[in-house]
Design an enzyme around this catalytic site. Sequence first.
Site, PDB file in Angstrom:
ATOM      1  N   GLN A 187      20.182   2.629  -5.501  1.00  0.00           N
ATOM      2  CA  GLN A 187      21.140   2.531  -4.398  1.00  0.00           C
ATOM      3  C   GLN A 187      22.436   3.218  -4.818  1.00  0.00           C
ATOM      4  O   GLN A 187      22.990   2.906  -5.874  1.00  0.00           O
ATOM      5  CB  GLN A 187      21.400   1.069  -4.046  1.00  0.00           C
ATOM      6  CG  GLN A 187      20.190   0.322  -3.534  1.00  0.00           C
ATOM      7  CD  GLN A 187      19.791   0.725  -2.122  1.00  0.00           C
ATOM      8  OE1 GLN A 187      20.522   1.430  -1.437  1.00  0.00           O
ATOM      9  NE2 GLN A 187      18.629   0.272  -1.683  1.00  0.00           N
ATOM     10  N   TYR A 215       7.291  -1.873  -1.450  1.00  0.00           N
ATOM     11  CA  TYR A 215       8.281  -0.839  -1.818  1.00  0.00           C
ATOM     12  C   TYR A 215       9.374  -1.431  -2.723  1.00  0.00           C
ATOM     13  O   TYR A 215      10.563  -1.336  -2.435  1.00  0.00           O
ATOM     14  CB  TYR A 215       8.952  -0.226  -0.577  1.00  0.00           C
ATOM     15  CG  TYR A 215       8.094  -0.058   0.655  1.00  0.00           C
ATOM     16  CD1 TYR A 215       7.313   1.089   0.837  1.00  0.00           C
ATOM     17  CD2 TYR A 215       8.065  -1.027   1.652  1.00  0.00           C
ATOM     18  CE1 TYR A 215       6.548   1.255   1.985  1.00  0.00           C
ATOM     19  CE2 TYR A 215       7.300  -0.871   2.798  1.00  0.00           C
ATOM     20  CZ  TYR A 215       6.546   0.270   2.960  1.00  0.00           C
ATOM     21  OH  TYR A 215       5.799   0.426   4.097  1.00  0.00           O
ATOM     22  N   ASN A 220      15.201  -3.917  -7.627  1.00  0.00           N
ATOM     23  CA  ASN A 220      16.560  -4.192  -7.161  1.00  0.00           C
ATOM     24  C   ASN A 220      16.641  -5.525  -6.423  1.00  0.00           C
ATOM     25  O   ASN A 220      17.474  -6.383  -6.754  1.00  0.00           O
ATOM     26  CB  ASN A 220      17.018  -3.042  -6.254  1.00  0.00           C
ATOM     27  CG  ASN A 220      18.451  -3.171  -5.792  1.00  0.00           C
ATOM     28  OD1 ASN A 220      19.352  -3.367  -6.591  1.00  0.00           O
ATOM     29  ND2 ASN A 220      18.675  -3.058  -4.483  1.00  0.00           N
ATOM     30  N   GLU A 236       4.684  -1.113  -5.691  1.00  0.00           N
ATOM     31  CA  GLU A 236       5.476   0.118  -5.757  1.00  0.00           C
ATOM     32  C   GLU A 236       4.534   1.231  -6.190  1.00  0.00           C
ATOM     33  O   GLU A 236       3.633   1.010  -7.001  1.00  0.00           O
ATOM     34  CB  GLU A 236       6.632  -0.035  -6.750  1.00  0.00           C
ATOM     35  CG  GLU A 236       7.411   1.237  -7.049  1.00  0.00           C
ATOM     36  CD  GLU A 236       8.000   1.899  -5.809  1.00  0.00           C
ATOM     37  OE1 GLU A 236       7.800   3.118  -5.653  1.00  0.00           O
ATOM     38  OE2 GLU A 236       8.642   1.198  -5.003  1.00  0.00           O
ATOM     39  N   ASP A 296      11.345  -2.809   2.271  1.00  0.00           N
ATOM     40  CA  ASP A 296      12.456  -1.857   2.189  1.00  0.00           C
ATOM     41  C   ASP A 296      11.836  -0.462   2.200  1.00  0.00           C
ATOM     42  O   ASP A 296      11.805   0.229   1.184  1.00  0.00           O
ATOM     43  CB  ASP A 296      13.256  -2.110   0.906  1.00  0.00           C
ATOM     44  CG  ASP A 296      14.472  -1.198   0.778  1.00  0.00           C
ATOM     45  OD1 ASP A 296      14.795  -0.504   1.764  1.00  0.00           O
ATOM     46  OD2 ASP A 296      15.079  -1.175  -0.310  1.00  0.00           O
ATOM     47  N   CYS A 321      16.840   1.951   5.917  1.00  0.00           N
ATOM     48  CA  CYS A 321      17.807   3.054   5.800  1.00  0.00           C
ATOM     49  C   CYS A 321      17.766   3.953   7.030  1.00  0.00           C
ATOM     50  O   CYS A 321      18.404   5.002   7.053  1.00  0.00           O
ATOM     51  CB  CYS A 321      17.543   3.867   4.532  1.00  0.00           C
ATOM     52  SG  CYS A 321      15.894   4.590   4.443  1.00  0.00           S
ATOM     53  N   GLU A 355      22.682   1.643   6.407  1.00  0.00           N
ATOM     54  CA  GLU A 355      21.674   0.705   5.925  1.00  0.00           C
ATOM     55  C   GLU A 355      21.812  -0.549   6.777  1.00  0.00           C
ATOM     56  O   GLU A 355      22.930  -0.970   7.108  1.00  0.00           O
ATOM     57  CB  GLU A 355      21.928   0.385   4.454  1.00  0.00           C
ATOM     58  CG  GLU A 355      20.739  -0.164   3.716  1.00  0.00           C
ATOM     59  CD  GLU A 355      19.942   0.903   2.995  1.00  0.00           C
ATOM     60  OE1 GLU A 355      18.979   0.536   2.309  1.00  0.00           O
ATOM     61  OE2 GLU A 355      20.262   2.095   3.126  1.00  0.00           O
TER      62      GLU A 355
END
Length: 363
Positions: A187, A215, A220, A236, A296, A321, A355
Amino acid sequence: MSRPQFDPSAYAAQLEDKKSRLAGLLAPFAAPAPEIFESPREHYRLRAEFRLWRETGNEKRHYAMFEQGDKHTPILIEDFPIASRRINELMPRLKAAWADPALGFKLFQVEFLTTLAGDALITLCYHRPIDDAWRQAAEKLAAELGVNLVGRSRGKRIVVGRDYVEEELSVAGRRFRYRQPEGAFTQPNGEVNQKMLGWAYEALGQRDDDLLELYCGNGNFTLPLATRVRKVLATEISKSSVNAALANLADNAVDNVSLVRLSAEELTQALNEVRPFRRLADIDLKSYAFGNVFVDPPRAGMDPDTCELTRRFERILYISCNPETLAQNIAQLHDTHRISRCALFDQFPYTHHMESGVLLERR
């Protein structure tokens, strides 16, 4: 990267425009008013990438950026107020080092990666092979600047120090440590990212069931959200992000997360028992009591099958996003889930990008 227009006096009006745009996209779904999380007006961006531009007729070079769609007219950069103070402090010192041919010869691109914790990594990209002479000069420079350095040329990568930076973020009074690898997604706006983690932590609430995360990147969100549930299955596809996430879980002594390298589409097939996957051989999917899913996704949003998969969960926590694809996904889920919370996180001041986050709960 292209140069954002930097005008702090216009920040409030631009943020209001984003708020109105998000509210308009979510209005068909009777969404509550979005919670707004502002960005610092300057020095908010923790990474930056510059090309090098040589002046015609001499050897003087500058950091340069370009307007989107125009790769021939450089904008010469002496300082970069949207970038972190650490980046701005390093820029002139690195520029002075280009005088050494071992470092400056055929250098064409520079990438800075920094953290709120003060760590820094610089990647130097070359149109020539790099060798031991480069390493020796880079080791001296890294010591002088107090940074990690990575050199890249065709087919070669030399690391001086670490190939990642170390970040610390605070969520609900607990500090989490992150390794953020060179070349992997992180980020860009650290202050807003920390606010985003806090919002997601609060929105999920304390649960006695399990969480599926799609994802997950370098973990994070995984680290703080794992403290809210019994256990987590996270997926992921990027190998470097998976390795960073595993290291971050270990560094923070988070032991209730299983991480698998599968795409969201592949996990959908596994959960629907369409086909088995060797990477899930040690994981008993039937042992999970999934009540929550966290997504995400990339700018394209969730594909229809993955979106349909999320419908089976009581709570869908969605960070986006791209508000347009967020709205498209919500439209698919609206008959079974309602928006109970939504938020705007101004990760990208002075641009049209935003975002956003929503909590969808079963009707």
